[in-house]
Write a protein that holds these residues in place. Sequence first.
Motif, PDB file in Angstrom:
ATOM      1  N   ALA A 119       0.440  80.406 -38.020  1.00  0.00           N
ATOM      2  CA  ALA A 119       0.048  78.977 -38.344  1.00  0.00           C
ATOM      3  C   ALA A 119      -1.404  78.908 -37.530  1.00  0.00           C
ATOM      4  O   ALA A 119      -2.399  78.229 -38.115  1.00  0.00           O
ATOM      5  N   ARG A 120      -1.580  79.743 -36.480  1.00  0.00           N
ATOM      6  CA  ARG A 120      -2.935  79.770 -35.714  1.00  0.00           C
ATOM      7  C   ARG A 120      -3.943  80.588 -36.623  1.00  0.00           C
ATOM      8  O   ARG A 120      -4.976  80.154 -36.760  1.00  0.00           O
ATOM      9  N   GLN A 121      -3.537  81.886 -36.978  1.00  0.00           N
ATOM     10  CA  GLN A 121      -4.608  82.679 -37.135  1.00  0.00           C
ATOM     11  C   GLN A 121      -4.900  82.474 -38.814  1.00  0.00           C
ATOM     12  O   GLN A 121      -5.944  82.481 -39.351  1.00  0.00           O
ATOM     13  N   VAL A 122      -3.764  82.306 -39.757  1.00  0.00           N
ATOM     14  CA  VAL A 122      -4.073  82.284 -41.167  1.00  0.00           C
ATOM     15  C   VAL A 122      -4.054  80.962 -41.708  1.00  0.00           C
ATOM     16  O   VAL A 122      -5.265  80.512 -42.411  1.00  0.00           O
ATOM     17  N   TRP A 123      -3.277  80.024 -41.215  1.00  0.00           N
ATOM     18  CA  TRP A 123      -3.334  78.694 -41.620  1.00  0.00           C
ATOM     19  C   TRP A 123      -4.474  77.782 -40.901  1.00  0.00           C
ATOM     20  O   TRP A 123      -4.653  76.596 -41.259  1.00  0.00           O
ATOM     21  N   GLU A 124      -4.821  78.333 -39.797  1.00  0.00           N
ATOM     22  CA  GLU A 124      -5.855  77.931 -38.749  1.00  0.00           C
ATOM     23  C   GLU A 124      -5.522  76.409 -38.292  1.00  0.00           C
ATOM     24  O   GLU A 124      -6.270  75.439 -38.210  1.00  0.00           O
ATOM     25  N   MET A 125      -4.056  76.372 -37.852  1.00  0.00           N
ATOM     26  CA  MET A 125      -3.594  74.940 -37.454  1.00  0.00           C
ATOM     27  C   MET A 125      -4.136  74.832 -36.089  1.00  0.00           C
ATOM     28  O   MET A 125      -4.347  75.683 -35.467  1.00  0.00           O
ATOM     29  N   GLU A 126      -4.231  73.464 -35.422  1.00  0.00           N
ATOM     30  CA  GLU A 126      -4.329  73.309 -34.188  1.00  0.00           C
ATOM     31  C   GLU A 126      -3.191  73.862 -33.139  1.00  0.00           C
ATOM     32  O   GLU A 126      -2.194  74.061 -33.862  1.00  0.00           O
ATOM     33  N   THR A 127      -3.601  74.345 -32.074  1.00  0.00           N
ATOM     34  CA  THR A 127      -2.433  74.912 -31.385  1.00  0.00           C
ATOM     35  C   THR A 127      -1.337  74.189 -31.054  1.00  0.00           C
ATOM     36  O   THR A 127      -0.187  74.832 -31.385  1.00  0.00           O
ATOM     37  N   LEU A 128      -1.208  72.961 -30.595  1.00  0.00           N
ATOM     38  CA  LEU A 128       0.119  72.236 -30.365  1.00  0.00           C
ATOM     39  C   LEU A 128       0.765  71.950 -31.897  1.00  0.00           C
ATOM     40  O   LEU A 128       1.950  71.950 -31.715  1.00  0.00           O
ATOM     41  N   SER A 129       0.195  71.712 -32.746  1.00  0.00           N
ATOM     42  CA  SER A 129       0.749  71.468 -34.202  1.00  0.00           C
ATOM     43  C   SER A 129       1.338  72.673 -34.653  1.00  0.00           C
ATOM     44  O   SER A 129       2.453  72.791 -35.058  1.00  0.00           O
ATOM     45  N   ALA A 130       0.726  73.781 -34.288  1.00  0.00           N
ATOM     46  CA  ALA A 130       1.119  75.056 -34.879  1.00  0.00           C
ATOM     47  C   ALA A 130       2.815  75.506 -33.981  1.00  0.00           C
ATOM     48  O   ALA A 130       3.584  75.869 -34.511  1.00  0.00           O
ATOM     49  N   LYS A 131       2.553  74.997 -32.716  1.00  0.00           N
ATOM     50  CA  LYS A 131       3.538  75.621 -31.885  1.00  0.00           C
ATOM     51  C   LYS A 131       5.023  74.367 -32.268  1.00  0.00           C
ATOM     52  O   LYS A 131       6.104  74.859 -32.425  1.00  0.00           O
ATOM     53  N   THR A 132       4.620  73.308 -32.551  1.00  0.00           N
ATOM     54  CA  THR A 132       5.441  72.181 -33.281  1.00  0.00           C
ATOM     55  C   THR A 132       6.399  72.843 -34.270  1.00  0.00           C
ATOM     56  O   THR A 132       7.463  72.642 -34.493  1.00  0.00           O
ATOM     57  N   VAL A 133       5.625  73.252 -35.607  1.00  0.00           N
ATOM     58  CA  VAL A 133       6.029  73.779 -36.678  1.00  0.00           C
ATOM     59  C   VAL A 133       7.005  75.014 -36.508  1.00  0.00           C
ATOM     60  O   VAL A 133       7.990  75.052 -36.868  1.00  0.00           O
TER      61      VAL A 133
END
Length: 179
Positions: free
Chosen positions: A55-69
């Motif tokens: 989520a962080r590297q490939v989808w480039e999501m924000e840090t807290l959102s990536a952790k929630t998902v």
Amino acid sequence: MSATVTGDQPSSSGTRQGLFRTILNRFRHLIRELGKFGLVGGVAFGVDFAVFNVARQVWEMETLSAKTVSTVIAATIAFVGNRFWTWRHRERTGMAREYLLYFFFNTVGLAIALACLWISHYGLGSIWPGVFKSWLADNISANLIGAALGTLFRFWSYRRFVFVGPAAQDAPPVITKSD
């Protein structure tokens, strides 16, 4: 001399071994549950770690959102493993009740991990951005420190509130050994 789980002190090495076996027998069920919980948690941790980093590297999501998902996906996998393997011997109190409580306590566990991540990434990261706003720092704060603290909380809460005590026939007996 008698060694029991009530706390008699052994006076020789032979009775110490008996006391150790008594204690082991008394807590065998807890050790077994902890081992299964750890194995299910290890699988869920791997899923959480992988999804977070994708989520962080490939989808480039924000840090807290990536952790929630990543936590929601991993928690769903962990619920199935814990309900049907770790605590399958415990009385069932209704799937809906267990599921809701499980995800409530997972939300608290997620909040613990997010707090660790927020402190590192945004708190300390505003002071030392080169150190605390890195991939490594995010993984250490969220997936090591946050996961460890959240896991301790979840084991206690699942065992205490979600998957209630064992059925009467499964309750561990009090063992008394006479030498």
